[in-house]
Design a protein around this motif. Structure first.
Motif, PDB file in Angstrom:
ATOM      1  N   UNK A   1      63.232   4.456 -44.612  1.00  0.00           N
ATOM      2  CA  UNK A   1      62.617   5.496 -45.437  1.00  0.00           C
ATOM      3  C   UNK A   1      61.120   5.318 -45.495  1.00  0.00           C
ATOM      4  N   UNK A   2      60.500   6.047 -46.411  1.00  0.00           N
ATOM      5  CA  UNK A   2      59.065   5.929 -46.573  1.00  0.00           C
ATOM      6  C   UNK A   2      58.259   6.693 -45.541  1.00  0.00           C
ATOM      7  N   UNK A   3      58.881   7.610 -44.766  1.00  0.00           N
ATOM      8  CA  UNK A   3      58.157   8.383 -43.758  1.00  0.00           C
ATOM      9  C   UNK A   3      57.322   9.464 -44.449  1.00  0.00           C
ATOM     10  N   UNK A   4      56.061   9.583 -44.056  1.00  0.00           N
ATOM     11  CA  UNK A   4      55.160  10.587 -44.639  1.00  0.00           C
ATOM     12  C   UNK A   4      55.545  11.986 -44.160  1.00  0.00           C
ATOM     13  N   UNK A   5      55.942  12.914 -45.043  1.00  0.00           N
ATOM     14  CA  UNK A   5      56.283  14.282 -44.598  1.00  0.00           C
ATOM     15  C   UNK A   5      55.075  14.960 -43.948  1.00  0.00           C
ATOM     16  N   UNK A   6      55.355  15.787 -42.950  1.00  0.00           N
ATOM     17  CA  UNK A   6      54.296  16.487 -42.213  1.00  0.00           C
ATOM     18  C   UNK A   6      54.576  17.986 -42.242  1.00  0.00           C
ATOM     19  N   UNK A   7      53.702  18.771 -42.928  1.00  0.00           N
ATOM     20  CA  UNK A   7      53.899  20.223 -43.028  1.00  0.00           C
ATOM     21  C   UNK A   7      53.777  20.915 -41.677  1.00  0.00           C
ATOM     22  N   UNK A   8      53.137  20.266 -40.695  1.00  0.00           N
ATOM     23  CA  UNK A   8      52.976  20.885 -39.381  1.00  0.00           C
ATOM     24  C   UNK A   8      54.080  20.481 -38.406  1.00  0.00           C
ATOM     25  N   UNK A   9      55.060  19.705 -38.858  1.00  0.00           N
ATOM     26  CA  UNK A   9      56.162  19.285 -38.000  1.00  0.00           C
ATOM     27  C   UNK A   9      57.223  20.391 -37.968  1.00  0.00           C
ATOM     28  N   UNK A  10      57.446  20.979 -36.774  1.00  0.00           N
ATOM     29  CA  UNK A  10      58.409  22.081 -36.629  1.00  0.00           C
ATOM     30  C   UNK A  10      59.704  21.653 -35.946  1.00  0.00           C
TER      31      UNK A  10
ATOM     32  N   UNK B   1      63.156  20.168 -36.355  1.00  0.00           N
ATOM     33  CA  UNK B   1      64.050  19.857 -37.483  1.00  0.00           C
ATOM     34  C   UNK B   1      64.730  18.504 -37.358  1.00  0.00           C
ATOM     35  N   UNK B   2      64.722  17.862 -36.162  1.00  0.00           N
ATOM     36  CA  UNK B   2      65.349  16.557 -35.986  1.00  0.00           C
ATOM     37  C   UNK B   2      64.387  15.411 -36.274  1.00  0.00           C
ATOM     38  N   UNK B   3      63.091  15.695 -36.468  1.00  0.00           N
ATOM     39  CA  UNK B   3      62.099  14.646 -36.693  1.00  0.00           C
ATOM     40  C   UNK B   3      62.203  14.109 -38.122  1.00  0.00           C
ATOM     41  N   UNK B   4      61.875  12.812 -38.279  1.00  0.00           N
ATOM     42  CA  UNK B   4      62.005  12.169 -39.590  1.00  0.00           C
ATOM     43  C   UNK B   4      61.042  12.756 -40.613  1.00  0.00           C
ATOM     44  N   UNK B   5      59.869  13.251 -40.142  1.00  0.00           N
ATOM     45  CA  UNK B   5      58.877  13.787 -41.080  1.00  0.00           C
ATOM     46  C   UNK B   5      58.967  15.302 -41.248  1.00  0.00           C
ATOM     47  N   UNK B   6      60.080  15.913 -40.792  1.00  0.00           N
ATOM     48  CA  UNK B   6      60.277  17.362 -40.923  1.00  0.00           C
ATOM     49  C   UNK B   6      60.560  17.715 -42.391  1.00  0.00           C
ATOM     50  N   UNK B   7      59.950  18.798 -42.889  1.00  0.00           N
ATOM     51  CA  UNK B   7      60.135  19.251 -44.273  1.00  0.00           C
ATOM     52  C   UNK B   7      61.047  20.476 -44.262  1.00  0.00           C
TER      53      UNK B   7
END
Length: 370
Positions: free
Chosen positions: A201-210, A212-218
């Motif tokens: 855990x502890x992954x920084x969310x990224x609003x620009x990550x599109x 959906x399988x990435x850990x920082x996807x919102x």
């Protein structure tokens, strides 16, 4: 006005309103690609007034010139082209495909302006003004070697030499255990320290990550930016074509508002920002991007071009020396509020609610007077 010249293609990148009777006011500026290096360039202005054509040639100085007043004829359509001369080679462009209409001005009944001089007289005028100088003369003979001068002062200290070879690694310091694997961290334990796996855990969310399988996807974002990149290597094998110069490179059908501010790149490296003037030729939801690309929303004949398209999509230009290689544009995607949790959407309000505040009434957000 501003124009872009790539190979033998030319297109307006900035337009302005032209009014008849105007003299020495309008300036035309040109941007040329590397294929025009070494050419003496002349602009050709062609005004078509109901079948009567008036043309004037103006020698370019600093890749710019004045628009000749003889071509500012009320009601005429003005097109612009360029030709260049280098030695015994003459290279012309086509005329701009999208003309500029000339508005009628409150001009004098009889013109008192001198006519625009011919290209030869323009060259004579430039020479007499001293703007053109002759080529440098040949280098003179080498002179005799002079006597040695006195010894100069001591020079500055030279730069530090290269770093020496790295020495052998010393023994591990006190309290640092041996072992450990890549990615582990040093942690404090009851017995001292030890190499351990980092906590999950502890992954920084990224609003620009599109992805959906990435850990920082919102998830459940109300909106996000998406960039579209269409690339083409110029190979027409198996592609749907139109008129031998346009080839389908994508099934995507963007709106005109989507591509504004985007970038068109040509195979010679020229990159052009897409402006509203470049998307002026339309047919329904179909439109052009200058002479470099067409967006076809409905199959059939594009009325302004007269070209027939059997399929919808994005079509790139293919010329003899250059082709469109890339289209990049971005857009903001929004999520329908019905897919959001009910407590994430504020209640609807109208002008009648001016001055009110939001308050929970019977478990529901409601606009109420203070």
């Amino acid at each position: 006005m501003k124009l872009q010249v790539v190979g033998q293609m030319i297109a307006f990148t900035e337009r302005e309103t032209l009014v008849s009777g105007t003299v020495n006011k309008y300036r035309a500026e040109f941007v040329f690609d590397d294929s025009w290096d070494g050419y003496t360039k002349t602009a050709v202005f062609r005004a078509d007034s109901f079948g009567r054509v008036t043309s004037r040639e103006v020698l370019l100085a600093g890749d710019a010139c004045q628009v000749p007043h003889e071509c500012l004829i009320a009601g005429a359509l003005l097109r612009v082209g360029v030709y260049g001369i280098s030695g015994d080679i003459t290279t012309p462009t086509i005329y701009t495909q999208e003309p500029i209409g000339i508005a009628r001005g409150a001009e004098p009944a009889e013109s008192t302006q001198d006519p625009t001089p011919g290209v030869y007289q323009q060259i004579i005028n430039i020479i007499e003004a001293g703007a053109i100088t002759g080529p440098a003369g040949p280098q003179g003979p080498k002179g005799d070697t002079g006597e040695p001068g006195p010894q100069g002062p001591k020079g500055d200290t030279g730069e530090t030499g290269p770093q020496g070879v790295t020495g052998l690694q010393g023994p591990a310091g006190v309290g640092v255990p041996s072992g450990g694997t890549a990615g582990q961290v040093l942690s404090k334990t009851e017995d001292g320290t030890a190499w351990t796996d980092p906590p999950s855990g502890g992954v920084q969310p990224d609003w620009n990550q599109n992805d959906p399988t990435a850990a920082d996807y919102i998830k459940n974002r109300t909106h996000y930016d998406e960039q579209t990149v269409i690339e083409w290597d110029g190979d027409t094998t198996g592609l749907v074509g139109a008129n031998g110069v346009l080839y389908k490179v994508s099934d995507v059908i963007p709106a005109k508002s989507d591509v504004l501010g985007g970038t068109i790149t040509l195979s010679n490296g020229s990159a052009i920002t897409i402006t509203p003037d470049m998307t002026g030729m339309t047919d329904g939801d179909s439109f052009t991007i200058a002479e470099f690309a067409l967006i076809i929303a409905s199959a059939g004949v594009f009325s302004d071009k007269g070209f027939s398209f059997t399929e919808t999509g994005i079509y790139f230009m293919s010329g003899s020396n250059v082709h469109t290689s890339k289209l990049v544009y971005g857009s903001t995607k929004t999520i329908d509020p019905k897919y959001l949790p009910s407590d994430a959407v504020l209640p609807s309000v109208t002008a009648a609610d001016n001055g009110k505040v939001l308050k929970v009434v019977n478990g529901v957000w409601t606009a109420v007077a203070e």
